[in-house]
Design a protein around this motif. Sequence first.
Motif, PDB file in Angstrom:
ATOM      1  N   LEU A 153       0.822  -1.204   0.000  1.00  0.00           N
ATOM      2  CA  LEU A 153       0.000   0.000   0.000  1.00  0.00           C
ATOM      3  C   LEU A 153       0.860   1.259   0.000  1.00  0.00           C
ATOM      4  N   THR A 154       0.643   2.073  -0.986  1.00  0.00           N
ATOM      5  CA  THR A 154       1.199   3.420  -1.020  1.00  0.00           C
ATOM      6  C   THR A 154       0.019   4.377  -1.005  1.00  0.00           C
ATOM      7  N   GLY A 155       0.043   5.349  -0.093  1.00  0.00           N
ATOM      8  CA  GLY A 155      -1.105   6.236   0.006  1.00  0.00           C
ATOM      9  C   GLY A 155      -0.834   7.426   0.880  1.00  0.00           C
ATOM     10  N   GLY A 156      -1.835   8.283   0.978  1.00  0.00           N
ATOM     11  CA  GLY A 156      -1.736   9.514   1.746  1.00  0.00           C
ATOM     12  C   GLY A 156      -2.694  10.533   1.184  1.00  0.00           C
ATOM     13  N   TYR A 157      -2.464  11.774   1.548  1.00  0.00           N
ATOM     14  CA  TYR A 157      -3.383  12.838   1.162  1.00  0.00           C
ATOM     15  C   TYR A 157      -3.087  13.385  -0.238  1.00  0.00           C
ATOM     16  N   SER A 158      -1.865  13.201  -0.705  1.00  0.00           N
ATOM     17  CA  SER A 158      -1.471  13.760  -1.993  1.00  0.00           C
ATOM     18  C   SER A 158      -0.712  12.719  -2.807  1.00  0.00           C
ATOM     19  N   GLN A 159      -1.060  12.618  -4.084  1.00  0.00           N
ATOM     20  CA  GLN A 159      -0.348  11.700  -4.978  1.00  0.00           C
ATOM     21  C   GLN A 159       1.127  12.082  -5.089  1.00  0.00           C
ATOM     22  N   ARG A 160       1.411  13.370  -4.974  1.00  0.00           N
ATOM     23  CA  ARG A 160       2.786  13.835  -5.133  1.00  0.00           C
ATOM     24  C   ARG A 160       3.644  13.540  -3.906  1.00  0.00           C
ATOM     25  N   ARG A 161       3.002  13.506  -2.737  1.00  0.00           N
ATOM     26  CA  ARG A 161       3.756  13.282  -1.498  1.00  0.00           C
ATOM     27  C   ARG A 161       3.064  12.216  -0.657  1.00  0.00           C
ATOM     28  N   PRO A 162       3.203  10.945  -1.025  1.00  0.00           N
ATOM     29  CA  PRO A 162       2.558   9.878  -0.249  1.00  0.00           C
ATOM     30  C   PRO A 162       3.123   9.795   1.161  1.00  0.00           C
ATOM     31  N   VAL A 163       2.283   9.384   2.073  1.00  0.00           N
ATOM     32  CA  VAL A 163       2.693   9.200   3.468  1.00  0.00           C
ATOM     33  C   VAL A 163       3.194   7.775   3.687  1.00  0.00           C
ATOM     34  N   LEU A 164       2.504   6.812   3.088  1.00  0.00           N
ATOM     35  CA  LEU A 164       2.876   5.404   3.208  1.00  0.00           C
ATOM     36  C   LEU A 164       3.557   4.940   1.934  1.00  0.00           C
ATOM     37  N   HIS A 165       4.566   4.093   2.092  1.00  0.00           N
ATOM     38  CA  HIS A 165       5.369   3.672   0.945  1.00  0.00           C
ATOM     39  C   HIS A 165       5.450   2.135   0.900  1.00  0.00           C
ATOM     40  N   GLY A 166       4.598   1.517   0.098  1.00  0.00           N
ATOM     41  CA  GLY A 166       4.668   0.074  -0.110  1.00  0.00           C
ATOM     42  C   GLY A 166       4.476  -0.740   1.156  1.00  0.00           C
ATOM     43  N   MET A 167       3.526  -0.360   1.983  1.00  0.00           N
ATOM     44  CA  MET A 167       3.321  -1.001   3.282  1.00  0.00           C
ATOM     45  C   MET A 167       2.517  -2.297   3.133  1.00  0.00           C
TER      46      MET A 167
END
Length: 262
Positions: free
Chosen positions: A18-32
């Motif tokens: 899972l990669t995700g967060g509030y902005s596509q440009r600055r994800p909070v989670l990286h391949g979790m």
Amino acid sequence: MAARQENADKPALLMKELTGGYSQRRPVLHGMSVTVYPGEMVGLIGLNGAGKSTAIKHILGLMVPHSGEVRVAGVTLEENRDKYRASTSYVPEQPSLIPGLTVKEHLKWTAMAYQLEQDVAYERMEQLARTFRMTEAMNAMPETLSKGMKQKVMLMNALLVRPPLLIIDEPFLGLDPLAIRGLLEALEDVRAEGSAILLSSHILSALERRANRLVVLHRGHLIAEGTPREVKAQAGCNGPDSTLDDAFEALVASAEGGVPLG
């Protein structure tokens, strides 16, 4: 109960790359990637801003992944919205109750929403009231309750349901020692019935004693995973007096380019 036993080898929660967060440009989670099985308690650990709340929001379906997927009880939110929603209950860090409803009415409303049988719901309500020493407060309104008592009401509602996946964010804040003991005992009961628990907390000593596995996040990256003993070993904290707090500090230091304590 039989259905829970049949599904014991199937994840209650599957978070895959899972990669995700509030902005596509600055994800909070990286391949979790995280898996939680029925009957397990998995501790979610990280500093403030590590991505714990963002991960929980993705699991609850409040945020859409940039990539990867989240499955609860075998389905994604898009595949079966009703099953997904009904398979999870959540206790936030800050209690939020409905004005004008008594403690008992909150529990009745939850029982109806999750379509619990009345006899089962009432038996559990009485048991939970005793566990959390809330019997005399069952007819109280939210505005008359302390913060700790409001937290107890939130926990009672979640534990009443006993869904496949129970998510609890900082459950020990505001609870007195007897309430903490009651909560831990109640969590053991729901685990015995097959519920999976994802518990986010800064009280690492409780997780070290109770959690089956731990997931350590730092700046949106998973930096360690395993049993408490395995996580301590990954941190290089193998001494007989090493604690999970020591291991966490070492893991964060290593992730930030420092020298691990172990």
